[in-house]
Design a protein around this motif. Structure first.
Motif, PDB file in Angstrom:
ATOM      1  N   GLY A  58      62.013  13.139  55.604  1.00  0.00           N
ATOM      2  CA  GLY A  58      62.264  11.865  54.945  1.00  0.00           C
ATOM      3  C   GLY A  58      61.490  11.663  53.657  1.00  0.00           C
ATOM      4  N   LEU A  69      63.504  18.125  65.724  1.00  0.00           N
ATOM      5  CA  LEU A  69      62.126  18.117  65.204  1.00  0.00           C
ATOM      6  C   LEU A  69      61.678  16.728  64.775  1.00  0.00           C
ATOM      7  CD1 LEU A  69      62.477  21.603  63.800  1.00  0.00           C
ATOM      8  CD2 LEU A  69      60.417  20.886  64.992  1.00  0.00           C
ATOM      9  N   GLU A  70      62.606  15.989  64.187  1.00  0.00           N
ATOM     10  CA  GLU A  70      62.275  14.597  63.839  1.00  0.00           C
ATOM     11  C   GLU A  70      61.764  13.816  65.041  1.00  0.00           C
ATOM     12  OE1 GLU A  70      65.746  14.128  60.776  1.00  0.00           O
ATOM     13  OE2 GLU A  70      65.555  12.322  61.977  1.00  0.00           O
ATOM     14  N   TYR A  91      54.611  22.934  60.131  1.00  0.00           N
ATOM     15  CA  TYR A  91      55.208  22.433  61.374  1.00  0.00           C
ATOM     16  C   TYR A  91      54.865  23.304  62.588  1.00  0.00           C
ATOM     17  CZ  TYR A  91      58.068  19.054  58.801  1.00  0.00           C
ATOM     18  OH  TYR A  91      58.490  18.013  58.026  1.00  0.00           O
ATOM     19  N   GLN A  92      54.964  24.640  62.444  1.00  0.00           N
ATOM     20  CA  GLN A  92      54.680  25.479  63.611  1.00  0.00           C
ATOM     21  C   GLN A  92      53.195  25.860  63.657  1.00  0.00           C
ATOM     22  OE1 GLN A  92      57.857  25.988  61.875  1.00  0.00           O
ATOM     23  NE2 GLN A  92      58.503  24.666  63.566  1.00  0.00           N
ATOM     24  N   ARG A  94      70.185  27.597  62.490  1.00  0.00           N
ATOM     25  CA  ARG A  94      69.806  26.190  62.281  1.00  0.00           C
ATOM     26  C   ARG A  94      70.323  25.293  63.406  1.00  0.00           C
ATOM     27  NH1 ARG A  94      68.555  22.653  57.861  1.00  0.00           N
ATOM     28  NH2 ARG A  94      69.335  20.575  58.248  1.00  0.00           N
ATOM     29  N   ARG A 109      69.080   8.002  58.283  1.00  0.00           N
ATOM     30  CA  ARG A 109      70.181   8.869  57.843  1.00  0.00           C
ATOM     31  C   ARG A 109      71.243   9.032  58.921  1.00  0.00           C
ATOM     32  NH1 ARG A 109      66.285  13.128  55.100  1.00  0.00           N
ATOM     33  NH2 ARG A 109      66.009  13.799  57.234  1.00  0.00           N
ATOM     34  N   SER A 141      56.752  25.422  55.235  1.00  0.00           N
ATOM     35  CA  SER A 141      57.208  24.544  56.325  1.00  0.00           C
ATOM     36  C   SER A 141      56.766  25.095  57.667  1.00  0.00           C
ATOM     37  CB  SER A 141      58.733  24.412  56.317  1.00  0.00           C
ATOM     38  OG  SER A 141      59.167  23.535  55.309  1.00  0.00           O
ATOM     39  N   SER A 142      56.817  26.409  57.812  1.00  0.00           N
ATOM     40  CA  SER A 142      56.382  27.008  59.085  1.00  0.00           C
ATOM     41  C   SER A 142      54.874  26.890  59.249  1.00  0.00           C
ATOM     42  CB  SER A 142      56.801  28.478  59.153  1.00  0.00           C
ATOM     43  OG  SER A 142      58.197  28.608  59.068  1.00  0.00           O
ATOM     44  N   ARG A 183      64.936  32.963  57.854  1.00  0.00           N
ATOM     45  CA  ARG A 183      64.293  33.226  56.546  1.00  0.00           C
ATOM     46  C   ARG A 183      64.451  34.688  56.131  1.00  0.00           C
ATOM     47  NH1 ARG A 183      59.393  30.606  57.486  1.00  0.00           N
ATOM     48  NH2 ARG A 183      60.651  28.779  57.001  1.00  0.00           N
ATOM     49  N   ARG A 201      62.622  23.948  51.392  1.00  0.00           N
ATOM     50  CA  ARG A 201      61.731  24.498  52.427  1.00  0.00           C
ATOM     51  C   ARG A 201      61.683  26.023  52.386  1.00  0.00           C
ATOM     52  NH1 ARG A 201      59.765  20.640  55.549  1.00  0.00           N
ATOM     53  NH2 ARG A 201      60.960  18.791  56.093  1.00  0.00           N
ATOM     54  N   PHE A 202      60.541  26.555  52.761  1.00  0.00           N
ATOM     55  CA  PHE A 202      60.326  28.004  52.911  1.00  0.00           C
ATOM     56  C   PHE A 202      59.125  28.181  53.848  1.00  0.00           C
ATOM     57  CE2 PHE A 202      59.380  32.357  51.139  1.00  0.00           C
ATOM     58  CZ  PHE A 202      60.608  32.920  51.424  1.00  0.00           C
ATOM     59  N   GLU A 221      66.326  25.754  54.107  1.00  0.00           N
ATOM     60  CA  GLU A 221      65.893  26.320  55.386  1.00  0.00           C
ATOM     61  C   GLU A 221      65.522  25.211  56.363  1.00  0.00           C
ATOM     62  OE1 GLU A 221      62.975  29.331  55.144  1.00  0.00           O
ATOM     63  OE2 GLU A 221      64.194  30.573  53.833  1.00  0.00           O
ATOM     64  N   MET A 280      62.846  30.369  63.046  1.00  0.00           N
ATOM     65  CA  MET A 280      62.656  29.966  61.639  1.00  0.00           C
ATOM     66  C   MET A 280      62.556  31.213  60.759  1.00  0.00           C
ATOM     67  SD  MET A 280      62.500  26.630  61.336  1.00  0.00           S
ATOM     68  CE  MET A 280      62.288  25.182  62.389  1.00  0.00           C
TER      69      MET A 280
HETATM   70  P1  TYD Z   1      65.343  19.803  56.826  1.00  0.00           P
HETATM   71  O1  TYD Z   1      66.766  20.214  56.971  1.00  0.00           O
HETATM   72  O2  TYD Z   1      64.667  20.062  55.532  1.00  0.00           O
HETATM   73  O3  TYD Z   1      65.290  18.274  57.221  1.00  0.00           O
HETATM   74  P2  TYD Z   1      64.566  17.077  56.488  1.00  0.00           P
HETATM   75  O4  TYD Z   1      65.381  16.792  55.261  1.00  0.00           O
HETATM   76  O5  TYD Z   1      64.635  15.980  57.541  1.00  0.00           O
HETATM   77  O6  TYD Z   1      63.170  17.460  56.191  1.00  0.00           O
HETATM   78  O7  TYD Z   1      64.463  20.479  57.973  1.00  0.00           O
HETATM   79  C1  TYD Z   1      64.815  20.309  59.302  1.00  0.00           C
HETATM   80  C2  TYD Z   1      63.598  20.320  60.174  1.00  0.00           C
HETATM   81  O8  TYD Z   1      63.099  21.638  60.341  1.00  0.00           O
HETATM   82  C3  TYD Z   1      62.437  19.486  59.646  1.00  0.00           C
HETATM   83  O9  TYD Z   1      62.006  18.635  60.702  1.00  0.00           O
HETATM   84  C4  TYD Z   1      61.370  20.513  59.356  1.00  0.00           C
HETATM   85  C5  TYD Z   1      61.698  21.640  60.273  1.00  0.00           C
HETATM   86  N1  TYD Z   1      61.215  22.980  59.878  1.00  0.00           N
HETATM   87  C6  TYD Z   1      60.187  23.567  60.602  1.00  0.00           C
HETATM   88  O10 TYD Z   1      59.674  22.986  61.557  1.00  0.00           O
HETATM   89  N2  TYD Z   1      59.744  24.817  60.239  1.00  0.00           N
HETATM   90  C7  TYD Z   1      60.303  25.523  59.223  1.00  0.00           C
HETATM   91  O11 TYD Z   1      59.875  26.667  58.919  1.00  0.00           O
HETATM   92  C8  TYD Z   1      61.383  24.904  58.489  1.00  0.00           C
HETATM   93  C9  TYD Z   1      62.045  25.637  57.355  1.00  0.00           C
HETATM   94  C10 TYD Z   1      61.805  23.623  58.854  1.00  0.00           C
END
Ligand code: TYD
Length: 211
Positions: free
Chosen positions: A17, A160-161, A108-109, A54, A153, A104-105, A78, A100-101, A43, A74
């Motif tokens: 967001g 994940l959200e 988030y991970q 995805r 949205r 993001s991992s 990639r 994202r690339f 991604e 993920m």
């Molecule tokens: P995205 O489609 O960019 O959604 P948003 O526009 O809501 O950010 O990403 C989808 C989800 O995937 C988002 O919650 C982040 C997550 N994500 C990971 O957890 N790890 C990753 O490596 C990537 C690429 C995305």
């Protein structure tokens, strides 16, 4: 500084967001308007195979997906994206913009799920063939505001959200840490304000890279 002598690899990052996807699109349009060849990617996803991955990753029905399986998927998407789309486009001199690339991992991970940065770095080494973004724009927003926007949205890709706010806070903190560790590559931009206002700040960062 550059991964390739021809193309440029620009990535957008940010909490859910944050508005980064809008910014990635606006930048691509502006560059195309200037006659620059651009490849847009996102991604998890990108290639047709990445899109199938995805669906697994973001389907809220997949509650059983383990953190490590999530991380590996993920990177599976990639790896496919790097080989099939990104490296060939850079070799042709295109500007590749990825929504994202690997960062993001990391966020988030590595941080959110607690799998650790080292694990993510190791997988990046295997999956990305040494490819590192020339510049990363991280559109920063606090977790509450970002999640409220994302919820508005009405998307169905919410697995994940839907994670606890703490997960999202850890991811955001990791982005701030990346900005401290790699200040030349990883630039934080304030995501509050109008899309046009944020886009103007993005352009200030991009212009020196492509002239
Ligand atoms: P995205 O489609 O960019 O959604 P948003 O526009 O809501 O950010 O990403 C989808 C989800 O995937 C988002 O919650 C982040 C997550 N994500 C990971 O957890 N790890 C990753 O490596 C990537 C690429 C995305």
């Amino acid at each position: 500084m550059f991964t390739t002598s021809r193309g440029r690899f620009i990535t957008f990052e940010g909490p859910d967001g944050s508005g980064k996807s809008t910014q990635a699109r606006m930048l691509a349009e502006r560059l195309r308007g200037e006659g620059r060849p651009v490849l847009e990617s996102a991604e998890p996803g990108g290639t047709p195979i990445g899109q199938q991955i995805r669906r697994i990753l973001l389907d809220p029905a997949n509650r059983e997906l383990t953190p490590i399986a999530e991380l590996l998927l993920m990177f599976a998407a990639r790896a496919q994206n790097v080989e099939q789309w990104i490296l060939p486009a850079l070799a042709q001199g295109k500007i590749v913009i990825s929504d994202r690339f690997t960062d993001s991992s990391v966020a988030y991970q590595g941080a959110g799920r607690g799998l650790g940065w080292e694990t993510v770095v190791e997988l990046d080494r295997i999956a990305c063939q040494g490819l590192v973004p020339d510049l990363t724009i991280c559109v920063d927003i606090d977790s509450e505001t970002g999640l409220a926007r994302a919820a508005g949205r009405g998307s169905s890709e919410t697995r994940l959200e839907e994670q606890a706010i703490e997960f999202h806070r850890k991811a955001r903190d990791a982005y701030h840490e990346l900005a401290r560790r790699e200040p030349r590559r990883f630039h934080l931009i304030d995501g509050r304000g109008t899309p046009e206002g944020v886009a103007a700040k993005v352009w200030e960062e991009i212009a020196p890279l492509i002239t």
